[in-house]
Design a protein around this motif. Sequence first.
Motif, mmCIF file in Angstrom:
data_model
loop_
_atom_site.group_PDB
_atom_site.id
_atom_site.type_symbol
_atom_site.label_atom_id
_atom_site.label_comp_id
_atom_site.label_asym_id
_atom_site.label_seq_id
_atom_site.Cartn_x
_atom_site.Cartn_y
_atom_site.Cartn_z
ATOM 1 N N ALA A 167 46.715 -19.729 46.137
ATOM 2 C CA ALA A 167 46.861 -19.414 44.707
ATOM 3 C C ALA A 167 48.003 -20.224 44.095
ATOM 4 C CB ALA A 167 47.111 -17.920 44.527
ATOM 5 N N LEU A 168 49.072 -20.431 44.865
ATOM 6 C CA LEU A 168 50.235 -21.138 44.323
ATOM 7 C C LEU A 168 49.944 -22.613 44.086
ATOM 8 C CD1 LEU A 168 53.213 -19.473 46.198
ATOM 9 C CD2 LEU A 168 52.551 -19.230 43.813
ATOM 10 N N PHE A 187 46.933 -24.719 39.841
ATOM 11 C CA PHE A 187 47.308 -24.793 38.426
ATOM 12 C C PHE A 187 46.035 -24.929 37.602
ATOM 13 C CE2 PHE A 187 51.107 -26.041 40.581
ATOM 14 C CZ PHE A 187 52.111 -25.492 39.815
ATOM 15 N N LEU A 229 47.224 -12.446 44.160
ATOM 16 C CA LEU A 229 47.844 -11.992 42.910
ATOM 17 C C LEU A 229 49.360 -11.799 42.956
ATOM 18 C CD1 LEU A 229 45.187 -9.360 41.745
ATOM 19 C CD2 LEU A 229 45.506 -11.695 40.929
ATOM 20 N N PRO A 232 51.955 -15.086 42.604
ATOM 21 C CA PRO A 232 51.727 -15.719 41.305
ATOM 22 C C PRO A 232 52.112 -14.830 40.118
ATOM 23 C CG PRO A 232 49.869 -16.137 42.736
ATOM 24 C CD PRO A 232 50.763 -15.185 43.470
ATOM 25 N N LEU A 233 51.962 -13.516 40.293
ATOM 26 C CA LEU A 233 52.354 -12.597 39.223
ATOM 27 C C LEU A 233 53.855 -12.677 38.968
ATOM 28 C CD1 LEU A 233 51.126 -10.502 37.360
ATOM 29 C CD2 LEU A 233 51.508 -8.770 39.094
ATOM 30 N N VAL A 257 55.764 -15.261 39.595
ATOM 31 C CA VAL A 257 56.022 -16.566 38.978
ATOM 32 C C VAL A 257 55.726 -16.529 37.477
ATOM 33 C CG1 VAL A 257 55.291 -18.987 38.924
ATOM 34 C CG2 VAL A 257 55.585 -17.820 41.117
ATOM 35 N N ILE A 258 54.595 -15.925 37.139
ATOM 36 C CA ILE A 258 54.164 -15.949 35.746
ATOM 37 C C ILE A 258 55.080 -15.084 34.875
ATOM 38 C CG2 ILE A 258 52.522 -14.047 35.444
ATOM 39 C CD1 ILE A 258 50.532 -16.087 34.501
ATOM 40 N N LEU A 259 55.587 -13.999 35.440
ATOM 41 C CA LEU A 259 56.521 -13.166 34.681
ATOM 42 C C LEU A 259 57.818 -13.916 34.426
ATOM 43 C CD1 LEU A 259 56.379 -9.452 35.849
ATOM 44 C CD2 LEU A 259 55.823 -10.441 33.637
ATOM 45 N N LEU A 269 58.116 -17.107 34.149
ATOM 46 C CA LEU A 269 57.807 -18.078 33.091
ATOM 47 C C LEU A 269 57.787 -17.414 31.709
ATOM 48 C CD1 LEU A 269 54.979 -20.309 34.604
ATOM 49 C CD2 LEU A 269 57.270 -21.003 33.917
ATOM 50 N N ALA A 270 57.202 -16.202 31.653
ATOM 51 C CA ALA A 270 57.105 -15.514 30.364
ATOM 52 C C ALA A 270 58.490 -15.151 29.836
ATOM 53 C CB ALA A 270 56.237 -14.269 30.501
ATOM 54 N N VAL A 271 59.365 -14.700 30.749
ATOM 55 C CA VAL A 271 60.721 -14.325 30.329
ATOM 56 C C VAL A 271 61.471 -15.574 29.861
ATOM 57 C CG1 VAL A 271 62.939 -13.473 31.159
ATOM 58 C CG2 VAL A 271 60.833 -12.277 31.771
ATOM 59 N N TYR A 306 60.131 -18.201 28.686
ATOM 60 C CA TYR A 306 59.540 -18.607 27.421
ATOM 61 C C TYR A 306 60.085 -17.770 26.269
ATOM 62 C CZ TYR A 306 56.213 -18.972 23.661
ATOM 63 O OH TYR A 306 55.651 -19.130 22.427
#
Lengths: 196, 202
Positions: A31-32, A35, A98, A101-102, A104-106, A108-110, A112
């Motif tokens: 998953a990692l 992209f 999941l 990657p979850l 990582v994505i959090l 990124l969101a923070v 952002y």
Amino acid sequence: MHPSPSGAAAPSDPPQPKSPRDLFVSFTWLALQGFGGVLAIVQREMVEKKRWLTPEQFLEDWAVAQVMPGPNVVNLALMIGDRYFGLRGGIAAVAGMLAIPLVVILMLAVLYAHYAGNPQVAGALRGMGAVSGGLIAATGIKLIPQLRKHPLGFAACLVFVALVFGAIALLKIPLGWVLLAVGGVACAWTWRRIAP
Amino acid sequence: MSHMTIVMQWHDWLALFGQYLLLSLLSISGAITTVPDMHRYLVAQHGWLTDAQFSSSVAIAQAAPGPNVLFVALMGWNVGLNAGGGIGAGPGAWLLGFFGLLVTMVGIMLPSTTLTYLATRWGHRNRDRRGVRAFKQGMAPVVVGLLIATGWVLAAGNHSGDAPAWHLWLLSAVATLVVWRTRVHLLWLLGAGALLGAIGFV
């Protein structure tokens, strides 16, 4: 990262995951790398590198994963995990897909949210949003030629494509009604056409 | 991204959970095909997310590694943050963000994975049955139409309320064309989109 060196297994002994933990780690790693979508990576890792699946198995599993509701690659992970270790294996594979990657994505969101006031960052994300709309539309367009072999005929298929597009994108009708009405007609008609 | 402050009652969370349970069962060919419906529900109908929060959730998930379904987690996270007064409001807002993430992710995953788990073996054993084949083949054109509609809704969601920006449509159209006709790695395209956005082209 890989518990067993790839290609080292004897031919008489088909490679397979050692444990649910092996599944978890393998799917996390997979998953990692993914992209903008994981499917291509699944094919490369599961079929070409680890050889847990033959190409034929992969195609068959993929068709089922796609027809079932839910994220395709998650369905595929569930099916592969389940095959070797039952429900435990399925859960391990999906969790691997999941969990990390979850995180990582959090992050990124923070990150952002912190820089969102910056017009360059906002612009960058707007640009990426426009591109990702294109990516998904193109995924659909690429599948159109496959409809040539459809039992309903190519022209009827294009009408169904246009009906769904118009109902969802232009008229904004809720998805459930569209699936029920257009999907129902398409399936029933196909059912009649493929009569033995 | 300017957040908004919303009030979420228990029945609102429950309605959100129910909506995602339902969308899970409707997400034939992937969670991405339910994006138009999520937009209708979260942005247009309830106003729990701004347009910018919605499309950035999808864009960040596309740019990040992992399955695309993680955009659902970001939507729940943003609804929670909005309910808690924004990311700057402290630990309470963060907790609500995690709660929102849990509500949407469990909602979108639970019905579909359960169904897949139960139906996979049955479907595999009965893959030659007429009903199974009619369903698989009959849904094919519907799935294609859904994917194209999803791309359209995502591309349109980037436009703010003012005049339609033809630059954005052009970028979406060029991206569609490049993905369709070439084998360029998706990451290059997302990077190019980010660059064009950062320098103010779109």
